[in-house]
Design a protein around this motif. Sequence first.
Motif, mmCIF file in Angstrom:
data_model
loop_
_atom_site.group_PDB
_atom_site.id
_atom_site.type_symbol
_atom_site.label_atom_id
_atom_site.label_comp_id
_atom_site.label_asym_id
_atom_site.label_seq_id
_atom_site.Cartn_x
_atom_site.Cartn_y
_atom_site.Cartn_z
ATOM 1 N N ALA A 177 2.555 7.933 0.608
ATOM 2 C CA ALA A 177 1.304 7.177 0.741
ATOM 3 C C ALA A 177 0.538 7.151 -0.584
ATOM 4 C CB ALA A 177 0.441 7.791 1.843
ATOM 5 N N GLY A 178 0.534 8.284 -1.298
ATOM 6 C CA GLY A 178 -0.146 8.348 -2.583
ATOM 7 C C GLY A 178 0.483 7.435 -3.617
ATOM 8 N N LYS A 179 1.811 7.409 -3.636
ATOM 9 C CA LYS A 179 2.513 6.516 -4.565
ATOM 10 C C LYS A 179 2.170 5.058 -4.279
ATOM 11 C CE LYS A 179 6.609 9.175 -5.950
ATOM 12 N NZ LYS A 179 6.131 10.516 -5.700
ATOM 13 N N LYS A 180 2.079 4.703 -3.008
ATOM 14 C CA LYS A 180 1.739 3.325 -2.637
ATOM 15 C C LYS A 180 0.288 3.000 -2.987
ATOM 16 C CE LYS A 180 5.158 2.408 0.984
ATOM 17 N NZ LYS A 180 6.113 3.488 0.765
ATOM 18 N N LEU A 181 -0.604 3.990 -2.903
ATOM 19 C CA LEU A 181 -2.008 3.770 -3.273
ATOM 20 C C LEU A 181 -2.158 3.499 -4.766
ATOM 21 C CD1 LEU A 181 -4.346 6.277 -1.361
ATOM 22 C CD2 LEU A 181 -4.458 3.778 -1.333
ATOM 23 N N CYS A 182 -1.261 4.053 -5.567
ATOM 24 C CA CYS A 182 -1.350 3.898 -7.028
ATOM 25 C C CYS A 182 -1.468 2.424 -7.433
ATOM 26 C CB CYS A 182 -0.126 4.512 -7.710
ATOM 27 S SG CYS A 182 -0.204 6.303 -7.892
ATOM 28 N N GLU A 183 -0.724 1.563 -6.762
ATOM 29 C CA GLU A 183 -0.726 0.144 -7.112
ATOM 30 C C GLU A 183 -2.123 -0.458 -7.010
ATOM 31 O OE1 GLU A 183 2.146 -1.796 -4.632
ATOM 32 O OE2 GLU A 183 3.626 -0.210 -4.928
ATOM 33 N N ASN A 184 -2.935 0.080 -6.109
ATOM 34 C CA ASN A 184 -4.274 -0.451 -5.890
ATOM 35 C C ASN A 184 -5.353 0.262 -6.703
ATOM 36 O OD1 ASN A 184 -4.069 -2.327 -3.220
ATOM 37 N ND2 ASN A 184 -2.624 -0.636 -3.082
ATOM 38 N N LEU A 185 -4.989 1.384 -7.322
ATOM 39 C CA LEU A 185 -5.973 2.170 -8.070
ATOM 40 C C LEU A 185 -5.851 2.019 -9.582
ATOM 41 C CD1 LEU A 185 -5.932 5.456 -5.931
ATOM 42 C CD2 LEU A 185 -7.606 3.600 -5.865
ATOM 43 N N GLU A 186 -4.788 1.364 -10.026
ATOM 44 C CA GLU A 186 -4.572 1.197 -11.471
ATOM 45 C C GLU A 186 -5.739 0.472 -12.135
ATOM 46 O OE1 GLU A 186 -1.135 -0.355 -14.596
ATOM 47 O OE2 GLU A 186 -0.956 -0.812 -12.448
ATOM 48 N N LYS A 187 -6.361 -0.460 -11.413
ATOM 49 C CA LYS A 187 -7.442 -1.265 -11.988
ATOM 50 C C LYS A 187 -8.655 -0.429 -12.396
ATOM 51 C CE LYS A 187 -9.223 -2.479 -7.407
ATOM 52 N NZ LYS A 187 -9.454 -3.580 -6.444
ATOM 53 N N PHE A 188 -8.741 0.824 -11.904
ATOM 54 C CA PHE A 188 -9.892 1.667 -12.233
ATOM 55 C C PHE A 188 -9.652 2.555 -13.446
ATOM 56 C CE2 PHE A 188 -10.182 1.064 -7.548
ATOM 57 C CZ PHE A 188 -11.396 0.404 -7.498
ATOM 58 N N LYS A 189 -8.461 2.476 -14.067
ATOM 59 C CA LYS A 189 -8.107 3.458 -15.090
ATOM 60 C C LYS A 189 -8.954 3.356 -16.350
ATOM 61 C CE LYS A 189 -4.133 0.867 -16.966
ATOM 62 N NZ LYS A 189 -2.666 0.902 -17.140
ATOM 63 N N LYS A 190 -9.634 2.223 -16.560
ATOM 64 C CA LYS A 190 -10.498 2.089 -17.741
ATOM 65 C C LYS A 190 -11.952 2.443 -17.437
ATOM 66 C CE LYS A 190 -7.584 -1.304 -20.080
ATOM 67 N NZ LYS A 190 -7.494 -2.672 -20.655
ATOM 68 N N GLU A 191 -12.233 2.786 -16.182
ATOM 69 C CA GLU A 191 -13.592 3.170 -15.801
ATOM 70 C C GLU A 191 -13.753 4.689 -15.911
ATOM 71 O OE1 GLU A 191 -15.020 1.468 -12.131
ATOM 72 O OE2 GLU A 191 -13.820 -0.355 -12.377
ATOM 73 N N ASP A 192 -15.010 5.136 -15.872
ATOM 74 C CA ASP A 192 -15.302 6.572 -15.892
ATOM 75 C C ASP A 192 -15.168 7.087 -14.462
ATOM 76 O OD1 ASP A 192 -16.110 9.109 -16.478
ATOM 77 O OD2 ASP A 192 -18.212 8.607 -16.868
ATOM 78 N N VAL A 193 -13.953 7.480 -14.112
ATOM 79 C CA VAL A 193 -13.591 7.786 -12.723
ATOM 80 C C VAL A 193 -13.526 9.286 -12.473
ATOM 81 C CG1 VAL A 193 -11.637 7.745 -11.090
ATOM 82 C CG2 VAL A 193 -12.325 5.653 -12.263
ATOM 83 N N ILE A 194 -13.944 9.684 -11.295
ATOM 84 C CA ILE A 194 -13.578 10.995 -10.764
ATOM 85 C C ILE A 194 -13.041 10.775 -9.355
ATOM 86 C CG2 ILE A 194 -15.956 11.503 -9.996
ATOM 87 C CD1 ILE A 194 -15.255 14.510 -10.476
ATOM 88 N N VAL A 195 -11.853 11.303 -9.110
ATOM 89 C CA VAL A 195 -11.257 11.271 -7.773
ATOM 90 C C VAL A 195 -11.704 12.528 -7.034
ATOM 91 C CG1 VAL A 195 -9.105 11.467 -6.458
ATOM 92 C CG2 VAL A 195 -9.253 9.885 -8.394
ATOM 93 N N LEU A 196 -12.236 12.343 -5.843
ATOM 94 C CA LEU A 196 -12.576 13.475 -4.983
ATOM 95 C C LEU A 196 -11.613 13.463 -3.799
ATOM 96 C CD1 LEU A 196 -16.490 13.466 -4.917
ATOM 97 C CD2 LEU A 196 -14.943 14.684 -6.461
ATOM 98 N N ALA A 197 -10.750 14.451 -3.749
ATOM 99 C CA ALA A 197 -9.770 14.544 -2.668
ATOM 100 C C ALA A 197 -10.315 15.429 -1.558
ATOM 101 C CB ALA A 197 -8.463 15.126 -3.205
ATOM 102 N N VAL A 198 -10.050 15.020 -0.316
ATOM 103 C CA VAL A 198 -10.467 15.807 0.849
ATOM 104 C C VAL A 198 -9.290 16.707 1.238
ATOM 105 C CG1 VAL A 198 -11.302 15.746 3.220
ATOM 106 C CG2 VAL A 198 -11.937 13.914 1.634
ATOM 107 N N PRO A 199 -9.427 18.026 1.013
ATOM 108 C CA PRO A 199 -8.302 18.899 1.357
ATOM 109 C C PRO A 199 -8.220 19.101 2.882
ATOM 110 C CG PRO A 199 -10.140 20.208 0.544
ATOM 111 C CD PRO A 199 -10.539 18.764 0.419
ATOM 112 N N ARG A 200 -6.988 19.368 3.380
ATOM 113 C CA ARG A 200 -5.877 19.637 2.507
ATOM 114 C C ARG A 200 -5.064 18.366 2.258
ATOM 115 N NH1 ARG A 200 -5.029 23.763 6.713
ATOM 116 N NH2 ARG A 200 -5.976 25.742 6.132
ATOM 117 N N GLY A 201 -4.877 17.557 3.312
ATOM 118 C CA GLY A 201 -3.993 16.397 3.232
ATOM 119 C C GLY A 201 -4.371 15.382 2.169
ATOM 120 N N GLY A 202 -5.656 15.222 1.934
ATOM 121 C CA GLY A 202 -6.110 14.232 0.969
ATOM 122 C C GLY A 202 -5.685 14.545 -0.451
#
Length: 211
Positions: free
Chosen positions: A9-34
């Motif tokens: 699922a994470g690999k598939k999400l990558c295709e939709n998140l690439e557009k944010f790579k030039k922004e000042d991003v922080i990913v907040l993951a919800v543990p544990r599964g997130g």
Amino acid sequence: MIFVDRNDAGKKLCENLEKFKKEDVIVLAVPRGGLEVAYDPIKSFNFEWDLIIPRKIGAPHNKEIAIGAVSADGSYFLDDHYVNMLGVSQAYIELEISEQIKEIHRRMREYRGSDTFPKVEGKTVIIIDDGIATGFTILAALKAVKKQGASKTVLAVPVGPKDMIEKFKKFVDEIICLHIPDEFYAVGAYYMNFEQVTDEEVFRMMNELRR
């Protein structure tokens, strides 16, 4: 759409998140599964990352029934329908919120070594979980990051029910959901492997991401 596992699922999400790579991003993951879902996007785009640990607020006579949720900074969300239907008192709500905040801070220290809230001010915050069911915990997390000064909020999940995805559109700047089934059952129904992620796996992933 059925995902092999959270990693898929994470690999598939990558295709939709690439557009944010030039922004000042922080990913907040919800543990544990997130965190397992967030692992590949974080690695692929070298995103800054941290954990966010909201907790549900349980009903008085059955804590498994969520009437809302709370985040580390005290930001909370209540479902007024459940609160009124069950006749939940304000005193109970305040006590339950206090207890859950203590547990959040304990888990934050255990996982992160600190219970300070992630630094999100002025950033594009991407919250990632392995799916949405009631959405209460994610709503509490979103309230918290907005309160802490996030400039943009993005929710990225592999799967969620149509009514909740529609509801979330008014709470976030952007929502990315790969699969929105017409009839939603449970998050785990859309994974071939949905085994619980252990604390040991969380620590392993965190150590790898820190390298």
